[in-house]
Design a protein around this motif. Structure first.
Motif, PDB file in Angstrom:
ATOM      1  N   ALA A  12      95.002 101.188   7.180  1.00  0.00           N
ATOM      2  CA  ALA A  12      96.270 100.520   7.547  1.00  0.00           C
ATOM      3  C   ALA A  12      96.060  99.672   8.816  1.00  0.00           C
ATOM      4  O   ALA A  12      96.634  98.473   8.422  1.00  0.00           O
ATOM      5  N   LYS A  67     104.250  91.446   1.535  1.00  0.00           N
ATOM      6  CA  LYS A  67     103.985  91.922   0.457  1.00  0.00           C
ATOM      7  C   LYS A  67     102.223  91.898   0.480  1.00  0.00           C
ATOM      8  O   LYS A  67     101.613  90.783   0.575  1.00  0.00           O
ATOM      9  N   THR A  69      98.373  93.192  -0.717  1.00  0.00           N
ATOM     10  CA  THR A  69      97.760  93.781  -1.923  1.00  0.00           C
ATOM     11  C   THR A  69      96.231  93.557  -1.680  1.00  0.00           C
ATOM     12  O   THR A  69      95.689  92.688  -1.420  1.00  0.00           O
ATOM     13  N   TYR A  92      94.266 101.888  -4.184  1.00  0.00           N
ATOM     14  CA  TYR A  92      94.984 100.727  -3.796  1.00  0.00           C
ATOM     15  C   TYR A  92      94.986  99.531  -4.373  1.00  0.00           C
ATOM     16  O   TYR A  92      95.476  98.599  -4.203  1.00  0.00           O
ATOM     17  N   GLN A  95      97.751  97.345  -5.918  1.00  0.00           N
ATOM     18  CA  GLN A  95      98.786  98.046  -5.602  1.00  0.00           C
ATOM     19  C   GLN A  95      99.374  97.407  -4.295  1.00  0.00           C
ATOM     20  O   GLN A  95      99.267  97.517  -3.407  1.00  0.00           O
ATOM     21  N   ILE A  97     101.764  96.854  -1.325  1.00  0.00           N
ATOM     22  CA  ILE A  97     102.467  97.671  -0.123  1.00  0.00           C
ATOM     23  C   ILE A  97     103.404  96.633   0.584  1.00  0.00           C
ATOM     24  O   ILE A  97     102.922  95.426   0.889  1.00  0.00           O
ATOM     25  N   SER A  98     104.544  97.042   0.866  1.00  0.00           N
ATOM     26  CA  SER A  98     105.592  96.183   1.457  1.00  0.00           C
ATOM     27  C   SER A  98     105.976  96.662   2.837  1.00  0.00           C
ATOM     28  O   SER A  98     106.097  97.903   2.886  1.00  0.00           O
ATOM     29  N   ALA A 140     104.199 102.109   6.321  1.00  0.00           N
ATOM     30  CA  ALA A 140     104.009 101.599   5.004  1.00  0.00           C
ATOM     31  C   ALA A 140     102.924 102.391   4.397  1.00  0.00           C
ATOM     32  O   ALA A 140     102.988 102.909   3.098  1.00  0.00           O
ATOM     33  N   TYR A 141     101.948 102.889   5.120  1.00  0.00           N
ATOM     34  CA  TYR A 141     101.047 103.761   4.582  1.00  0.00           C
ATOM     35  C   TYR A 141     100.767 105.185   4.770  1.00  0.00           C
ATOM     36  O   TYR A 141     100.273 105.844   3.941  1.00  0.00           O
ATOM     37  N   ASN A 143     103.824 106.926   6.097  1.00  0.00           N
ATOM     38  CA  ASN A 143     105.036 107.300   6.123  1.00  0.00           C
ATOM     39  C   ASN A 143     105.480 108.429   7.488  1.00  0.00           C
ATOM     40  O   ASN A 143     105.253 107.685   8.457  1.00  0.00           O
TER      41      ASN A 143
END
Length: 263
Positions: A12, A67, A69, A92, A95, A97-98, A140-141, A143
């Motif tokens: 991340a 966003k 990716t 990932y 996929q 991730i925002s 985002a990765y 939590n």
């Protein structure tokens, strides 16, 4: 569990957004060529010591929804040397991730240790809201495993991510280089050291990210206003038992597509 969490943190934090610095222009075409040669990196690129804060172009100012990716990844020294969690990161691929980021205007003298908000001055530059951006990116990765992010008030190049279980990830930026292309694209390289503390012996590594940003038309609200191509390389630190076997070569490479939408 600890090792898996650690590798997710490292992955991340490799997404730290990079761009222009006030000084330190790279040789013409050097960074462009490096991006074109993804998977064939042999060593860290040439950088200058990081002094002061990162300075972004005027069109980066404001609030953004990003966003990100993961579009490709490689382990150049596999199967002999593979970083922990590399294979699990394949999930990932493609996929998105925002997360939200923010860039603000502040007074940033070349040797400033702490930005001082000032308007109507030639020294006012666009810089990242590092604590805000770092916290949103990490969460985002990871939590709620992320408690907070703090930037050293004496240096914008030192950031600490505080995690549950009395763990910390310390990121220290050591060097930068930039390049401006003829078609208006901006490329930046940043090298930073990462130290993961907690749960036993500290873990060290070195990360290099090279990012090419380009401004789009931006008139369509459902389309990105800025796009970026980023390659992040992970190198072993001298504390790693495989350091001499790896030599100067990266042990993991990740390529991302970043899209910036007005927040």
């Amino acid at each position: 569990m600890l090792k898996n969490t650690f590798t997710r943190i490292i992955w991340a934090c490799c997404l730290i957004l990079l761009c222009l610095f006030a000084t330190g222009e790279a040789k013409a075409g050097e960074l462009s060529e490096r991006l074109a040669n993804f998977q064939r990196w042999e060593k860290l690129t040439s950088v200058r010591p990081a002094v002061g804060d990162l300075v972004y172009p005027e069109w980066m100012e404001g609030d953004w929804e990003v966003k990100s990716t993961l579009s490709d990844l490689a382990a150049p020294l596999a199967p002999e040397i593979v970083t922990p969690g590399f294979e699990s990161n394949r999930q990932y691929l493609n996929q998105p991730i925002s997360f939200k980021v923010r860039f603000v205007k502040s007074k940033v003298p070349a040797t400033a240790l702490k930005p001082i908000p000032v308007m109507n001055s030639k020294s006012v530059k666009v810089i990242a809201d590092r604590a805000f951006n770092g916290l949103n990116l990490a969460r985002a990765y990871l939590n709620d495993a992320v408690l907070s992010v703090r930037v050293d008030p004496k240096s914008p190049n030192r950031q600490i991510t505080f995690l549950r279980g009395e763990r910390q990830l310390v990121s220290i930026i050591s060097g930068r280089a930039t390049e401006t292309t003829g078609d208006g694209k901006f490329i930046g390289t940043e090298v930073f050291q990462q130290i993961f503390k907690g749960g036993g012996r500290p873990y060290f590594n070195i990360v290099e990210s090279t990012t090419e940003y380009y401004k789009l038309d931006g008139t369509n609200p459902v389309s990105p206003a800025i796009e970026a191509d980023q390659v992040t390389a992970v190198y072993l630190s001298p504390q790693d038992p495989n350091y001499f076997s790896a030599g100067s070569r990266p042990v993991a490479l990740y390529r991302y597509r970043l899209e910036f939408f007005r927040g």
